[in-house]
Design an enzyme around this catalytic site. Structure first.
Site, PDB file in Angstrom:
ATOM      1  N   TYR A 154       0.829  -1.214   0.000  1.00  0.00           N
ATOM      2  CA  TYR A 154       0.000   0.000   0.000  1.00  0.00           C
ATOM      3  C   TYR A 154       0.861   1.261   0.000  1.00  0.00           C
ATOM      4  O   TYR A 154       0.674   2.156  -0.846  1.00  0.00           O
ATOM      5  CB  TYR A 154      -0.937  -0.009   1.214  1.00  0.00           C
ATOM      6  CG  TYR A 154      -1.928   1.123   1.228  1.00  0.00           C
ATOM      7  CD1 TYR A 154      -3.123   1.034   0.515  1.00  0.00           C
ATOM      8  CD2 TYR A 154      -1.686   2.307   1.938  1.00  0.00           C
ATOM      9  CE1 TYR A 154      -4.037   2.079   0.510  1.00  0.00           C
ATOM     10  CE2 TYR A 154      -2.588   3.350   1.944  1.00  0.00           C
ATOM     11  CZ  TYR A 154      -3.780   3.231   1.232  1.00  0.00           C
ATOM     12  OH  TYR A 154      -4.673   4.265   1.234  1.00  0.00           O
ATOM     13  N   LYS A 161       1.223   4.026  -3.164  1.00  0.00           N
ATOM     14  CA  LYS A 161       0.834   5.443  -3.064  1.00  0.00           C
ATOM     15  C   LYS A 161       2.033   6.351  -3.327  1.00  0.00           C
ATOM     16  O   LYS A 161       1.883   7.437  -3.906  1.00  0.00           O
ATOM     17  CB  LYS A 161       0.197   5.728  -1.704  1.00  0.00           C
ATOM     18  CG  LYS A 161      -1.153   5.034  -1.482  1.00  0.00           C
ATOM     19  CD  LYS A 161      -2.226   5.499  -2.451  1.00  0.00           C
ATOM     20  CE  LYS A 161      -3.609   4.980  -2.085  1.00  0.00           C
ATOM     21  NZ  LYS A 161      -4.648   5.425  -3.021  1.00  0.00           N
TER      22      LYS A 161
HETATM   23  P1  NAP Z   1     -13.437   2.348   0.274  1.00  0.00           P
HETATM   24  O1  NAP Z   1     -14.642   2.809   1.008  1.00  0.00           O
HETATM   25  O2  NAP Z   1     -12.980   0.939   0.426  1.00  0.00           O
HETATM   26  O3  NAP Z   1     -13.658   2.694  -1.272  1.00  0.00           O
HETATM   27  C1  NAP Z   1     -12.765   2.261  -2.253  1.00  0.00           C
HETATM   28  C2  NAP Z   1     -13.456   2.374  -3.577  1.00  0.00           C
HETATM   29  O4  NAP Z   1     -12.552   1.936  -4.598  1.00  0.00           O
HETATM   30  C3  NAP Z   1     -14.698   1.475  -3.683  1.00  0.00           C
HETATM   31  O5  NAP Z   1     -15.691   2.140  -4.413  1.00  0.00           O
HETATM   32  C4  NAP Z   1     -14.170   0.277  -4.474  1.00  0.00           C
HETATM   33  O6  NAP Z   1     -15.174  -0.440  -5.172  1.00  0.00           O
HETATM   34  C5  NAP Z   1     -13.253   1.001  -5.421  1.00  0.00           C
HETATM   35  N1  NAP Z   1     -12.361   0.104  -6.110  1.00  0.00           N
HETATM   36  C6  NAP Z   1     -11.454  -0.762  -5.601  1.00  0.00           C
HETATM   37  N2  NAP Z   1     -10.875  -1.462  -6.581  1.00  0.00           N
HETATM   38  C7  NAP Z   1     -11.425  -1.047  -7.752  1.00  0.00           C
HETATM   39  C8  NAP Z   1     -11.250  -1.394  -9.111  1.00  0.00           C
HETATM   40  N3  NAP Z   1     -10.392  -2.349  -9.501  1.00  0.00           N
HETATM   41  N4  NAP Z   1     -11.982  -0.741 -10.057  1.00  0.00           N
HETATM   42  C9  NAP Z   1     -12.853   0.222  -9.688  1.00  0.00           C
HETATM   43  N5  NAP Z   1     -13.084   0.577  -8.416  1.00  0.00           N
HETATM   44  C10 NAP Z   1     -12.374  -0.050  -7.454  1.00  0.00           C
HETATM   45  O7  NAP Z   1     -12.160   3.217   0.675  1.00  0.00           O
HETATM   46  P2  NAP Z   1     -11.920   4.798   0.814  1.00  0.00           P
HETATM   47  O8  NAP Z   1     -11.290   4.989   2.136  1.00  0.00           O
HETATM   48  O9  NAP Z   1     -13.116   5.576   0.444  1.00  0.00           O
HETATM   49  O10 NAP Z   1     -10.761   4.990  -0.268  1.00  0.00           O
HETATM   50  C11 NAP Z   1     -10.815   5.942  -1.312  1.00  0.00           C
HETATM   51  C12 NAP Z   1      -9.382   6.364  -1.622  1.00  0.00           C
HETATM   52  O11 NAP Z   1      -8.832   7.076  -0.499  1.00  0.00           O
HETATM   53  C13 NAP Z   1      -8.426   5.188  -1.871  1.00  0.00           C
HETATM   54  O12 NAP Z   1      -7.547   5.511  -2.932  1.00  0.00           O
HETATM   55  C14 NAP Z   1      -7.655   5.096  -0.556  1.00  0.00           C
HETATM   56  O13 NAP Z   1      -6.388   4.497  -0.729  1.00  0.00           O
HETATM   57  C15 NAP Z   1      -7.564   6.546  -0.185  1.00  0.00           C
HETATM   58  N6  NAP Z   1      -7.273   6.834   1.228  1.00  0.00           N
HETATM   59  C16 NAP Z   1      -8.154   6.491   2.188  1.00  0.00           C
HETATM   60  C17 NAP Z   1      -7.861   6.808   3.516  1.00  0.00           C
HETATM   61  C18 NAP Z   1      -8.799   6.476   4.628  1.00  0.00           C
HETATM   62  O14 NAP Z   1      -8.434   6.706   5.796  1.00  0.00           O
HETATM   63  N7  NAP Z   1      -9.997   5.934   4.360  1.00  0.00           N
HETATM   64  C19 NAP Z   1      -6.686   7.473   3.841  1.00  0.00           C
HETATM   65  C20 NAP Z   1      -5.813   7.801   2.824  1.00  0.00           C
HETATM   66  C21 NAP Z   1      -6.122   7.494   1.516  1.00  0.00           C
HETATM   67  P3  NAP Z   1     -15.930  -1.739  -4.544  1.00  0.00           P
HETATM   68  O15 NAP Z   1     -16.988  -1.223  -3.638  1.00  0.00           O
HETATM   69  O16 NAP Z   1     -16.432  -2.417  -5.761  1.00  0.00           O
HETATM   70  O17 NAP Z   1     -14.873  -2.528  -3.805  1.00  0.00           O
END
Ligand code: NAP
Length: 244
Positions: free
Chosen positions: A167, A171
């Site tokens: 991860y 990033k």
């Molecule tokens: P999340 O709720 O798990 O959402 C991730 C999204 O990405 C879901 O809609 C998922 O779809 C989609 N996805 C995963 N693989 C995919 C693929 N192959 N094709 C198309 N869509 C795909 O997580 P989140 O926290 O909102 O994450 C959003 C972004 O923020 C990510 O890039 C994550 O790394 C980043 N981020 C999050 C945090 C945090 O604390 N949450 C912190 C830093 C960065 P499905 O529902 O189909 O799985």
């Protein structure tokens, strides 16, 4: 207002979490929202949720792990919208089996890179010709503080213990992609930036984050709405610049 008057924004992985909230906030800012999701049912449901809130939105099928899906999404947007003003590369994964180098499975490392880096680059390549048709294109990559090499190297950082080779490295690679693409596009009107949303309660972390999705979406939305004299090639969170 017809489609050509509104700014047109595609958000990948927008069926839930931070992506859905970025879609909502850009929709409320008056953008036409192309809600990208890999699962048709989940994507259509999320699009209906936003539509019921008065947002101009349609679902676009887009799986970052499937080159045919990426090509089809680009063809769909070209045929039906004609251009893309904002691309938010939000879709991302954190998978079981990732961890410190001695224990991470290579399957976990590769799976993570497949979406967070390779898929994101491929989507951007496919959509770039449409972003170039925008009068002021914006590309927003969603990274993480965990993608900062400088913060990973600081043992006093709050998240110093979170060392996930798949991860964090994926990033960091996304950050490099941002710098390289921003440089390539520096003489165009397109701004390419990368944001750290902050630790946000979503399914990615078992809802352990301390921020709401509204807070997690805030910086990405600000950068998506940057004026034409705004920065390009920057890495920021809602607190300000992040170290690379
Ligand atoms: P999340 O709720 O798990 O959402 C991730 C999204 O990405 C879901 O809609 C998922 O779809 C989609 N996805 C995963 N693989 C995919 C693929 N192959 N094709 C198309 N869509 C795909 O997580 P989140 O926290 O909102 O994450 C959003 C972004 O923020 C990510 O890039 C994550 O790394 C980043 N981020 C999050 C945090 C945090 O604390 N949450 C912190 C830093 C960065 P499905 O529902 O189909 O799985």
């Amino acid at each position: 207002m017809n489609n050509t008057d509104r700014r047109i924004s595609l958000i990948t992985g927008a069926n839930k979490g931070i992506g859905l909230e970025i879609a909502r906030q850009l929709g409320k800012a008056g953008h036409r929202i192309l809600l990208g999701a890999r699962d048709t049912g989940r994507g259509q449901q999320a699009a209906k949720t936003l539509s019921d809130e008065g947002i101009d939105v349609r679902f676009v099928s887009l799986d970052l792990g499937n080159p045919a899906s990426i090509k089809a999404a680009a063809a769909d947007i070209e045929a039906n919208e004609g251009r893309l003003d904002v691309l938010v590369n939000n879709a991302g994964v954190a998978v079981q089996g990732d961890g410190n180098t001695s224990i991470a499975t290579m399957d976990a490392v590769r799976t993570t890179f497949e979406t967070n880096f390779f898929g994101t680059v491929e989507v951007t390549q496919a959509l770039l010709p449409l972003v170039k048709k925008s009068a002021s294109g914006r590309i927003v990559n969603i990274s993480s503080g965990l993608g900062s090499i400088a913060l990973n190297a600081d043992p006093t950082w709050d998240y110093a213990a979170v060392k996930l080779i798949g991860y964090n490295a994926s990033k960091a690679a996304l950050n490099m992609f941002t710098v390289i693409l921003a440089d390539e596009l520096k003489d165009t009107g397109i701004k390419v930036n990368v944001v750290n949303p902050g630790y946000t309660a979503t399914d990615l972390n078992g809802n352990s984050g301390h921020q709401t999705v509204a807070e997690g979406a805030q910086e990405a939305v600000r950068v998506a709405l940057l004026p034409d004299d705004g920065p390009t090639g920057a890495f920021t969170s809602k607190e300000g610049p992040d170290p690379w």
